[in-house]
Write a protein that holds these residues in place. Sequence first.
Motif, PDB file in Angstrom:
ATOM      1  N   ASP A 136       0.793  -1.223   0.000  1.00  0.00           N
ATOM      2  CA  ASP A 136       0.000   0.000   0.000  1.00  0.00           C
ATOM      3  C   ASP A 136       0.832   1.282   0.000  1.00  0.00           C
ATOM      4  O   ASP A 136       0.366   2.331  -0.412  1.00  0.00           O
ATOM      5  CB  ASP A 136      -0.930   0.028   1.224  1.00  0.00           C
ATOM      6  CG  ASP A 136      -2.011  -1.038   1.127  1.00  0.00           C
ATOM      7  OD1 ASP A 136      -2.008  -1.769   0.114  1.00  0.00           O
ATOM      8  OD2 ASP A 136      -2.822  -1.148   2.054  1.00  0.00           O
ATOM      9  N   GLN A 137       2.077   1.176   0.504  1.00  0.00           N
ATOM     10  CA  GLN A 137       2.891   2.396   0.577  1.00  0.00           C
ATOM     11  C   GLN A 137       3.633   2.710  -0.718  1.00  0.00           C
ATOM     12  O   GLN A 137       4.292   3.741  -0.827  1.00  0.00           O
ATOM     13  CB  GLN A 137       3.945   2.246   1.686  1.00  0.00           C
ATOM     14  CG  GLN A 137       3.378   2.051   3.073  1.00  0.00           C
ATOM     15  CD  GLN A 137       4.497   1.710   4.051  1.00  0.00           C
ATOM     16  OE1 GLN A 137       5.488   2.428   4.169  1.00  0.00           O
ATOM     17  NE2 GLN A 137       4.357   0.590   4.734  1.00  0.00           N
ATOM     18  N   VAL A 138       3.564   1.811  -1.681  1.00  0.00           N
ATOM     19  CA  VAL A 138       4.375   1.966  -2.897  1.00  0.00           C
ATOM     20  C   VAL A 138       3.967   3.219  -3.672  1.00  0.00           C
ATOM     21  O   VAL A 138       2.785   3.442  -3.947  1.00  0.00           O
ATOM     22  CB  VAL A 138       4.247   0.705  -3.795  1.00  0.00           C
ATOM     23  CG1 VAL A 138       4.880   0.950  -5.164  1.00  0.00           C
ATOM     24  CG2 VAL A 138       4.891  -0.499  -3.109  1.00  0.00           C
ATOM     25  N   GLN A 139       4.966   4.052  -4.004  1.00  0.00           N
ATOM     26  CA  GLN A 139       4.712   5.271  -4.780  1.00  0.00           C
ATOM     27  C   GLN A 139       5.561   5.359  -6.037  1.00  0.00           C
ATOM     28  O   GLN A 139       5.455   6.313  -6.805  1.00  0.00           O
ATOM     29  CB  GLN A 139       4.973   6.511  -3.914  1.00  0.00           C
ATOM     30  CG  GLN A 139       4.016   6.618  -2.730  1.00  0.00           C
ATOM     31  CD  GLN A 139       4.312   7.857  -1.905  1.00  0.00           C
ATOM     32  OE1 GLN A 139       4.402   8.959  -2.431  1.00  0.00           O
ATOM     33  NE2 GLN A 139       4.491   7.673  -0.616  1.00  0.00           N
ATOM     34  N   ALA A 140       6.460   4.371  -6.225  1.00  0.00           N
ATOM     35  CA  ALA A 140       7.272   4.323  -7.457  1.00  0.00           C
ATOM     36  C   ALA A 140       7.611   2.868  -7.727  1.00  0.00           C
ATOM     37  O   ALA A 140       7.776   2.082  -6.791  1.00  0.00           O
ATOM     38  CB  ALA A 140       8.552   5.140  -7.303  1.00  0.00           C
ATOM     39  N   VAL A 141       7.694   2.521  -9.014  1.00  0.00           N
ATOM     40  CA  VAL A 141       7.979   1.133  -9.379  1.00  0.00           C
ATOM     41  C   VAL A 141       9.178   1.103 -10.308  1.00  0.00           C
ATOM     42  O   VAL A 141       9.192   1.768 -11.349  1.00  0.00           O
ATOM     43  CB  VAL A 141       6.762   0.459 -10.064  1.00  0.00           C
ATOM     44  CG1 VAL A 141       7.062  -1.004 -10.360  1.00  0.00           C
ATOM     45  CG2 VAL A 141       5.507   0.575  -9.191  1.00  0.00           C
ATOM     46  N   PHE A 142      10.203   0.335  -9.910  1.00  0.00           N
ATOM     47  CA  PHE A 142      11.375   0.103 -10.756  1.00  0.00           C
ATOM     48  C   PHE A 142      11.352  -1.336 -11.254  1.00  0.00           C
ATOM     49  O   PHE A 142      10.975  -2.248 -10.513  1.00  0.00           O
ATOM     50  CB  PHE A 142      12.674   0.371  -9.985  1.00  0.00           C
ATOM     51  CG  PHE A 142      12.988   1.828  -9.838  1.00  0.00           C
ATOM     52  CD1 PHE A 142      12.393   2.590  -8.838  1.00  0.00           C
ATOM     53  CD2 PHE A 142      13.870   2.461 -10.703  1.00  0.00           C
ATOM     54  CE1 PHE A 142      12.666   3.948  -8.704  1.00  0.00           C
ATOM     55  CE2 PHE A 142      14.157   3.814 -10.570  1.00  0.00           C
ATOM     56  CZ  PHE A 142      13.557   4.560  -9.578  1.00  0.00           C
ATOM     57  N   PHE A 143      11.774  -1.504 -12.513  1.00  0.00           N
ATOM     58  CA  PHE A 143      11.823  -2.829 -13.129  1.00  0.00           C
ATOM     59  C   PHE A 143      13.248  -3.173 -13.531  1.00  0.00           C
ATOM     60  O   PHE A 143      13.998  -2.313 -14.004  1.00  0.00           O
ATOM     61  CB  PHE A 143      10.991  -2.860 -14.421  1.00  0.00           C
ATOM     62  CG  PHE A 143       9.501  -2.817 -14.224  1.00  0.00           C
ATOM     63  CD1 PHE A 143       8.753  -3.981 -14.171  1.00  0.00           C
ATOM     64  CD2 PHE A 143       8.852  -1.592 -14.107  1.00  0.00           C
ATOM     65  CE1 PHE A 143       7.383  -3.932 -13.997  1.00  0.00           C
ATOM     66  CE2 PHE A 143       7.475  -1.537 -13.939  1.00  0.00           C
ATOM     67  CZ  PHE A 143       6.742  -2.710 -13.888  1.00  0.00           C
ATOM     68  N   ASP A 144      13.597  -4.442 -13.403  1.00  0.00           N
ATOM     69  CA  ASP A 144      14.720  -5.014 -14.127  1.00  0.00           C
ATOM     70  C   ASP A 144      14.264  -5.177 -15.588  1.00  0.00           C
ATOM     71  O   ASP A 144      13.070  -5.208 -15.864  1.00  0.00           O
ATOM     72  CB  ASP A 144      15.065  -6.367 -13.493  1.00  0.00           C
ATOM     73  CG  ASP A 144      15.982  -7.196 -14.367  1.00  0.00           C
ATOM     74  OD1 ASP A 144      17.079  -6.705 -14.697  1.00  0.00           O
ATOM     75  OD2 ASP A 144      15.592  -8.330 -14.737  1.00  0.00           O
ATOM     76  N   PHE A 188      10.511  -2.927  -6.330  1.00  0.00           N
ATOM     77  CA  PHE A 188      11.376  -3.405  -7.407  1.00  0.00           C
ATOM     78  C   PHE A 188      10.861  -4.733  -7.912  1.00  0.00           C
ATOM     79  O   PHE A 188      10.555  -5.639  -7.132  1.00  0.00           O
ATOM     80  CB  PHE A 188      12.828  -3.547  -6.930  1.00  0.00           C
ATOM     81  CG  PHE A 188      13.787  -3.727  -8.079  1.00  0.00           C
ATOM     82  CD1 PHE A 188      13.740  -2.880  -9.176  1.00  0.00           C
ATOM     83  CD2 PHE A 188      14.743  -4.742  -8.075  1.00  0.00           C
ATOM     84  CE1 PHE A 188      14.608  -3.032 -10.246  1.00  0.00           C
ATOM     85  CE2 PHE A 188      15.621  -4.895  -9.138  1.00  0.00           C
ATOM     86  CZ  PHE A 188      15.556  -4.045 -10.230  1.00  0.00           C
ATOM     87  N   VAL A 189      10.778  -4.825  -9.236  1.00  0.00           N
ATOM     88  CA  VAL A 189      10.267  -6.025  -9.904  1.00  0.00           C
ATOM     89  C   VAL A 189      11.413  -6.639 -10.696  1.00  0.00           C
ATOM     90  O   VAL A 189      11.971  -5.982 -11.587  1.00  0.00           O
ATOM     91  CB  VAL A 189       9.115  -5.651 -10.877  1.00  0.00           C
ATOM     92  CG1 VAL A 189       8.537  -6.908 -11.512  1.00  0.00           C
ATOM     93  CG2 VAL A 189       8.041  -4.838 -10.173  1.00  0.00           C
TER      94      VAL A 189
END
Length: 259
Positions: free
Chosen positions: A5-13, A190-191
Motif C-alpha cells: 500500500d505504501q508503494v509510490q514508485a515502481v522500478f523494473f529489471d 522493485f520487480v
Amino acid sequence: MPPLDQVQAVFFDLDDTLCGYWDAAKTGLRAAFDLHPAPGKTTEEMLAAWANEFRRFAHELKTSHWYEIYLTQGGVTRVQLINETLQSLGIDDPELAWRIGDAYGRERDARLKLFPEAIEILDALKGRFPLGLITNGPADIQRQEIETLGIGDYFDHVFIEGELGLGKPHPTVMRRAERSVGLNGRQILFVGNSYAHDIVPAHEAGWATAWVRRPSDVPPSSRTGQPEEKPEGGPDPDLVMNDLRPLLGALVGAGAQRG
Ligand SMILES: [Mg+2]
C-alpha cells in the motif's frame, strides 16, 4: 494481500523481467554459429565450447581490465569471448570471431521480444507511478535493447550498469534510484527475475520486492532449465509471480498519496 500500500514508485529489471533476453541470446548464438561455421566444428561443439568459456570469462570480465571495456562496448567483449572460444578449440581466426560476434549481436537483437503482458502492465502503471528501469549490462547493448523494444518512453528514470560504472547488487545503484524519485524504503517496489541481483539488493535497501519466476527463465549460474530457487534463509519477496499480471491487483491501493 501483500503489503504494497505504501508503494509510490515502481522500478523494473529489464532482461528476463520485461523481455525474454535469455531465450533470444540462446537462439541468436546458435543462429550465428550456423551462419559462420568454424572449420571442422559443429554448431553443437561451438555452443558447448562457448558455454565453457563463458563460465570462465564472465568472472574475468568483472575483475580485470575487460570490465572497463565491457561497460561501454558490449560488442568488443562479445567478440573476445568468441575469439577465446575458437582458441580453446585450436582455431586462431580473429576475423571469424568478429563475424560470429557481429552476427550474434544482430540475431539476438532480432529475436528480443517483450513478454506478452508487459505493455499492458506498463500502460496500466504509467501515470499512476513514476516508473524506472535498473538493468545490468553494457551501456550500448542496453540502450539498443530499450530502443529495439520501444519502451523508452515508459520510464522516467533509467539506470544502466554501463553508464553508472557499477551494477546490481551494489547498494549504490539502489541509492541512486531512491534519489531520482525522492522516495525510499517501502515507497519503492522493485520487480525483477533474479533473486541474487534484483530481490536481495532491493530487500537490503528496504524496498518492497516482486519476484517474477517465469517457467521459461533460466538462472545464469546453473543453466538447469528450472526457474531459480530462493536460497534457504533468504528474505521472502512481497510478491512471487509467474508473470507481471499480479502486479495490478497487488498495487490497487498504492500510489494514492500522489493524488
Ligand atoms: Mg534480469
